[in-house]
Structures are given as C-alpha cells and as structure tokens.
Design an enzyme around this catalytic site. Structure first.
Site, PDB file in Angstrom:
ATOM      1  N   TYR A 118       0.850  -1.196   0.000  1.00 37.12           N
ATOM      2  CA  TYR A 118       0.000   0.000   0.000  1.00 37.12           C
ATOM      3  C   TYR A 118       0.882   1.241   0.000  1.00 37.12           C
ATOM      4  O   TYR A 118       1.860   1.335   0.738  1.00 37.12           O
ATOM      5  CB  TYR A 118      -0.894   0.034   1.249  1.00 37.12           C
ATOM      6  CG  TYR A 118      -1.634   1.340   1.401  1.00 37.12           C
ATOM      7  CD1 TYR A 118      -2.876   1.522   0.824  1.00 37.12           C
ATOM      8  CD2 TYR A 118      -1.060   2.409   2.092  1.00 37.12           C
ATOM      9  CE1 TYR A 118      -3.540   2.739   0.926  1.00 37.12           C
ATOM     10  CE2 TYR A 118      -1.714   3.627   2.201  1.00 37.12           C
ATOM     11  CZ  TYR A 118      -2.961   3.790   1.617  1.00 37.12           C
ATOM     12  OH  TYR A 118      -3.602   4.993   1.721  1.00 37.12           O
ATOM     13  N   GLU A 206      -3.699   7.508  -3.860  1.00 38.92           N
ATOM     14  CA  GLU A 206      -3.313   6.173  -3.389  1.00 38.92           C
ATOM     15  C   GLU A 206      -2.903   5.267  -4.534  1.00 38.92           C
ATOM     16  O   GLU A 206      -3.494   5.327  -5.607  1.00 38.92           O
ATOM     17  CB  GLU A 206      -4.526   5.475  -2.737  1.00 38.92           C
ATOM     18  CG  GLU A 206      -4.745   5.777  -1.293  1.00 38.92           C
ATOM     19  CD  GLU A 206      -5.936   4.984  -0.747  1.00 38.92           C
ATOM     20  OE1 GLU A 206      -6.044   4.892   0.468  1.00 38.92           O
ATOM     21  OE2 GLU A 206      -6.749   4.462  -1.520  1.00 38.92           O
TER      22      GLU A 206
END
Ligand code: ADP
Ligand code: MG
Length: 398
Positions: A118, A206
């Site tokens: 992530y 993101e």
C-alpha cells in the site's frame, strides 16, 4: 472531485510511474479487441467507478459472483464478463445498495503478483503537511490494517515546497523490504505519487496495490485520487476528467446553485445558514434520536431563489420525512428567510412537515409572516428554540 482509476494512472505515468499496459473499453467488442491486441494473454477486466472496494463487490441482480475486478484468460470470457459489467450496476461497500452503473471497463494485462504493497498520500492535519504512508500489507483492506496494527503503517512527512526527498523514499523502500533494483523502481512510483499529489492539489492519492512481480518488476496496479474542489480552477486538465455520471445528482445541482450540500443516509432534511450551524443542527438531530438526510449550508447571503432551490433538492429525496429549517438571521434577515419560505411553500408544495426555528435580526417580523400563512401552508410548524425544533422534526418522522 474524484477521478477514475485509468485517469489517475495516466497522471502517475506522466510523472514516470510504471503501470501495467491497459486500454479503456466502452463496449464489449472493444474489450475483446483489446484482449486480441495484447496477444491473447490473461487480462484483468476492471469496472471503472469512483467507488473503492471494486474487487470485493458484486453486480446487482446479475446472478454472477464476481466483482468489479475480474481475471480472465479467454476471448469468450472477456465477452461474458464485460457483458455483465456494462449491464448491471456494481455494488461495493462504498456505492450503497443501488450500485453504480459502469460505462467504461479497463482491460489491463494481468500481472503476476509476488507482493502487494500500500502506498498513499494524504494531508496530516496534526502536522499540517502532506504525509506519504506505506504498508507492506497492501491489497484490498488498508483501513483494517490501520485499525488492527497501526504501527505497520510507515509514514514520511513531506514539506510541500520541497516535495518528497530522496532520503525519505529510500528509507520507505528499505523499510518495505525492497531489494536491489526494486528500490529505485519503487522510489520512482513514490516520487510520481508525491508530484501528482502536490502539483494537482489532491486531498488523497493512493496506489493500492503497488505490486512486485516474480521478475522483480514494480508496478502501480491500482490508483485512486481525490482533488480539492477549491483548487480545481487552476487545473483545467483535472477538471476535464470530471465524470458527472458518478456524482450525486442532488449534489451537482446544489453546486450549480452555490449551495454546500452533502447527502447523508437519514430522513430529516436540514436547511441551515452557515456551516457551523449546519454541523450543530445535525448534532442536535442525532442527540434527539433522529438521523439527518443531508448537510446543507445555504450560505450567509441566502436569497429566496437559493432557498427555493434548496427545498427542491431536499424534497427530491423520497427518504426525507421532515425538514428542519434552522436560520440565524444576520446578513440574511429573518423576515427575508420567512418570505422565501412562504414562496418556496407555494412553488414547491410542502408534502412533509417543515419545522422552522428562526432567531436574530427581524425575528418578530418573520414570526408575523409565518403566522399569517398558517392556514395556507399547514405543513410549516414553528419552534421557539433549537431543542424544540429538533424534537418536533424527530417526532414528525416517528
Ligand atoms: P479495488 O481496490 O477497487 O478492489 P484493485 O485494482 O486494487 O481494485 O484490484 C483488486 C485486486 O485485484 C488487487 O489487489 C490485485 O490483487 C488484483 N488485480 C488488480 N489488477 C490486476 C492486474 N492487472 N493483474 C493481476 N491482478 C490484479
Ligand atoms: Mg485497490
């Protein structure tokens, strides 16, 4: 404002990030052609909606179990999966039960995945600067990691005028366990993310997941971006990526009328002047056991036209069973608001109780106006104070 995954990846690629090859298809035949163009290799079909959690979603009433991200290996399967994606709404944790229609499907060459990581960037309100966050446990549920093991989320505070520094990306890359050539490859994606976030005034950006392939390649497999609406005026390229079909029709309409409107899940509509007062109005509704249907700040200088449009937008929502009007008359005087209310009642026709609490400049005049239409507009109820107003609005939906 939000954009689609394929658009976010274009912005990242323009700053040097490696992304898998992919083509956006608007129809089934186009998806199959893309599959052929990629040489018949396995692909992943990805429904393009702004909502997250696509992989774990499902297509409403389709009878199929797959979600908005589907691995396929044959031309025939590309056809059947794309057919479902284009014809049934995709339901994910973030779309609500009605789901979201899909008009674009990204056909992406499937990557072999060894690790999913992530990577994200948000504004840290405590530090007052953007922070880059990274986590070796990437993939679908970063919120779950944040709740269970927050120490696993690595952070680097970024000075906005200087951008992400090489020592910061190096440290993150080593802490994430990258080796050899993977280190500069991962850093390249981090710098691209930071450049897009700072350069385009994002509120969130993101890459989840960033993946490492068995061959050591590092790729941005998914991307998500939100932009600060107040900075869009200086990014015509980002504005051009707007997809109004993804936005709430009421919110779009309110934005055009200069109203600050956010739809919520309850059944008590709110019409308030001032954002602070709107927040406390929602609080007091909840305190008395009700659920607000929306946040609506009509602004300090509200006009009759603005108030009428606000009522129309609130009443379009079939869930709304009562409305609480909470106005503190200052710049907009109470009598003007009362007149606007009467006009709105005549034009829109109130079908649900409208509880009105007015306070401030010319409040007596306003009360006279409302008293004079009691017979004509019986749905309007007045309240002497905010507590009474909230109690009446909540009682009306019971
Ligand atoms: P979402 O976050 O909306 O669920 P993602 O694009 O992150 O969508 O996809 C979910 C998962 O599907 C990823 O974590 C990854 O495991 C897999 N996936 C997505 N794209 C690809 C791809 N091109 N190749 C292989 N697997 C993929
Ligand atoms: Mg994802």
């Amino acid at each position: 404002m939000k954009i689609h995954e394929y658009q976010a990846k274009e912005l990242l690629a323009a700053e040097g990030a490696a992304i898998p090859r992919g083509v956006v298809a608007n129809a089934v035949a186009q998806a199959q052609r893309a599959f052929d163009d990629f040489g018949g290799k396995p692909v992943v079909l990805k429904a393009q909606v702004h909502a997250g959690g696509r992989g774990k979603g499902h297509f409403k009433d389709s009878g199929k179990t797959f979600g908005g991200v589907k691995y396929v290996t044959t031309r025939e399967d590309v056809g059947t999966v794309a057919e479902v994606m284009f014809n049934y709404p995709l339901v994910t944790k973030q779309t609500g039960d009605q789901g979201q229609r899909v008009s674009k499907v990204l056909v992406q060459v499937a990557a072999d995945i060894e690790r999913e990581i992530y990577l994200g960037m948000v504004l840290d309100r405590t530090l007052g600067v953007p922070v880059m966050m990274a986590c070796a446990e990437g993939g679908v549920e970063i919120e779950e990691v944040a709740a269970r093991a927050p120490e696993k989320i690595l952070k680097a505070a970024v000075e906005p005028s200087a951008g992400l520094q090489p020592f910061q990306s190096r440290r993150l890359a080593y802490e994430l366990g990258f080796k050899g050539g993977q280190v500069p490859a991962a850093e390249k994606i981090m710098h691209a993310l930071s450049k897009v976030f700072l350069g385009k005034d994002c509120s969130l950006a993101e890459v989840n997941p960033l993946v490492v392939t068995p061959g050591g390649e590092v790729l941005a497999l998914d991307a998500k971006m939100n932009f600060d609406d107040n900075a869009l005026f200086r990014h015509p390229d980002v504005r051009a990526m707007r997809d109004e079909a993804e936005e709430d029709p009421g919110e779009l309409r309110a934005a055009r009328a200069n109203l600050n409107f956010i739809r919520l899940s309850g059944n008590i509509g709110c019409l308030v002047n001032g954002a602070g007062l709107a927040m406390s109005t929602m609080d007091i509704i909840k305190y008395h056991g009700g659920e607000p249907a929306n946040f609506l700040d009509v602004g300090g200088g509200v006009t009759a036209e603005g108030a009428i449009e606000a009522f129309r937008i609130i009443l379009q929502d079939a869930k709304v069973k009562s409305i609480l009007v909470n106005i503190f008359g200052g710049i907009a005087k109470c009598d003007l608001i009362a007149e606007a209310l009467v006009k709105a009642g005549r034009e829109v026709g109130f079908k649900v109780p409208v509880v009105v609490r007015l306070e401030g400049t010319n409040v007596d005049k306003a009360r006279e106006i409302l008293a004079s239409v009691r017979g004509e507009l019986p749905m309007i109820q007045t309240a002497a104070n905010l507590t009474e107003a909230a109690q009446k609005a909540v009682a009306a939906v019971r």
